[in-house]
Write an enzyme that holds these catalytic residues in place. Structure first.
Site, PDB file in Angstrom:
ATOM      1  N   GLU A  93      42.886 -21.629  35.647  1.00 37.92           N
ATOM      2  CA  GLU A  93      41.686 -21.088  36.279  1.00 37.92           C
ATOM      3  C   GLU A  93      40.799 -22.160  36.907  1.00 37.92           C
ATOM      4  OE1 GLU A  93      39.914 -18.679  33.226  1.00 37.92           O
ATOM      5  OE2 GLU A  93      41.133 -16.943  33.774  1.00 37.92           O
ATOM      6  N   GLU A 124      57.222 -24.394  17.837  1.00 38.44           N
ATOM      7  CA  GLU A 124      56.068 -25.124  17.315  1.00 38.44           C
ATOM      8  C   GLU A 124      56.446 -26.144  16.248  1.00 38.44           C
ATOM      9  OE1 GLU A 124      53.890 -22.940  13.735  1.00 38.44           O
ATOM     10  OE2 GLU A 124      53.797 -21.740  15.572  1.00 38.44           O
TER      11      GLU A 124
END
Length: 309
Positions: A93, A124
């Site tokens: 963004e 992870e």
């Protein structure tokens, strides 16, 4: 029987606030929808206060990020699952909001692009994968790496932070548990203790909300310090669609005190740059003169206006 590794992990998780269960939520399935809404909203309302309690380390991180931006450095988020997606979201963004190059703020998620939409099993747990991704980016000491992990113990994030520190980059940790492993591993620890989740262990809830609030501050406030806003308005936005083009005209009109026709005309002369158009209208300068003044002022519109007035 669980193996020794799983037994140790179970014991470790039992110490984390984010994994705790509370007896007061044992009746959730018996409540009405209205009661559930009220209870969940009450939990969410605690997040802002928990973030406020970390204002000093957040401010330190913003100052460090800003200083490195000015040296040509980048901000790089690393995380897994929800935490990784929040970093990717914030990075994506920045270009339309602040007119930045896509390489300035980068989001890296364990498991790669696929993990943005789907779970990638065991990603992870790979402590070396983040190091490989950061190495591909040619990480330097001018960069900032922000590791995000609700538990504060994610191996992927720990590995990335260790590599970042080895090359001299600024390291920041965002966790939802105090005394976290990633907090210890980073130069700056932002530990927003949001407490047990509404659904035990579901860290996409309060922990995810806290992470979003913190990354909002890291980018938004560093961009303010870089002169990407003026009078609380975005002046480096990119008009990549019709709505943003209309917003650009409206912004120039409001900040320069002219009608929309004059704003649109000057924007065209300024090649679509809101900041340049405002400077031209505020000072009467030509596009070339205004552009030079902005360069001399390091992109700070207020200083450029002062210099030409």
């Amino acid at each position: 029987m669980p193996n020794d590794r799983l037994t140790a992990l179970i014991a470790e998780l039992s110490t984390l606030d984010t994994e705790a269960a509370t007896t007061e939520r044992g009746d959730l399935d018996l409540l009405s929808t209205a009661e559930l809404t009220e209870r969940m909203n009450a939990e969410d309302a605690r997040v802002a206060g928990a973030v406020a309690a970390q204002s000093l380390p957040i401010a330190a991180a913003i100052d460090g990020i800003t200083e490195r931006f000015r040296r040509g450095g980048r901000l790089i988020y690393i995380g897994a699952g929800t935490a990784g997606r929040i970093g990717v979201l914030d990075a994506s963004e920045c270009p339309p909001t602040f007119g930045t190059d896509p390489s300035l703020v980068v989001g890296i998620i364990a498991g790669g692009e696929t993990a943005i939409r789907s779970a990638v099993e065991n990603a992870e747990d790979d402590g070396h994968a983040a190091e490989a991704s950061l190495s591909e980016l040619q990480l330097t000491e001018a960069d900032t790496v922000v590791g995000i992990s609700a538990s504060g113990r994610t191996p992927y994030v720990l590995g990335g932070l260790a590599y970042a520190r080895s090359v001299g980059a600024l390291t920041v940790a965002i966790a939802s548990n105090a005394g976290s492993a990633i907090g210890t591993a980073a130069d700056i620890a932002i530990e927003v203790v949001t407490g047990p989740e509404f659904i035990s262990g579901s860290t996409r809830l309060k922990s995810g909300t806290a992470q979003k609030l913190v990354v909002n501050m890291l980018t938004t406030l560093s961009m303010i310090k870089l002169g990407k806003t003026y009078r609380g308005v975005m002046v480096d936005l990119l008009a990549t669609n019709e709505k943003l083009h209309a917003r650009s005209i409206r912004t120039v009109s409001q900040l320069a005190g002219v009608d929309t026709d004059d704003a649109a005309r000057t924007l065209r002369e300024a090649d679509g740059s809101v900041k340049l158009a405002v400077l031209m209208l505020a000072t009467g300068a030509s596009a070339s003169t205004a552009a030079s003044a902005l360069t001399d002022a390091d992109g700070l519109l207020r200083e450029a206006i002062s210099a030409l007035s």
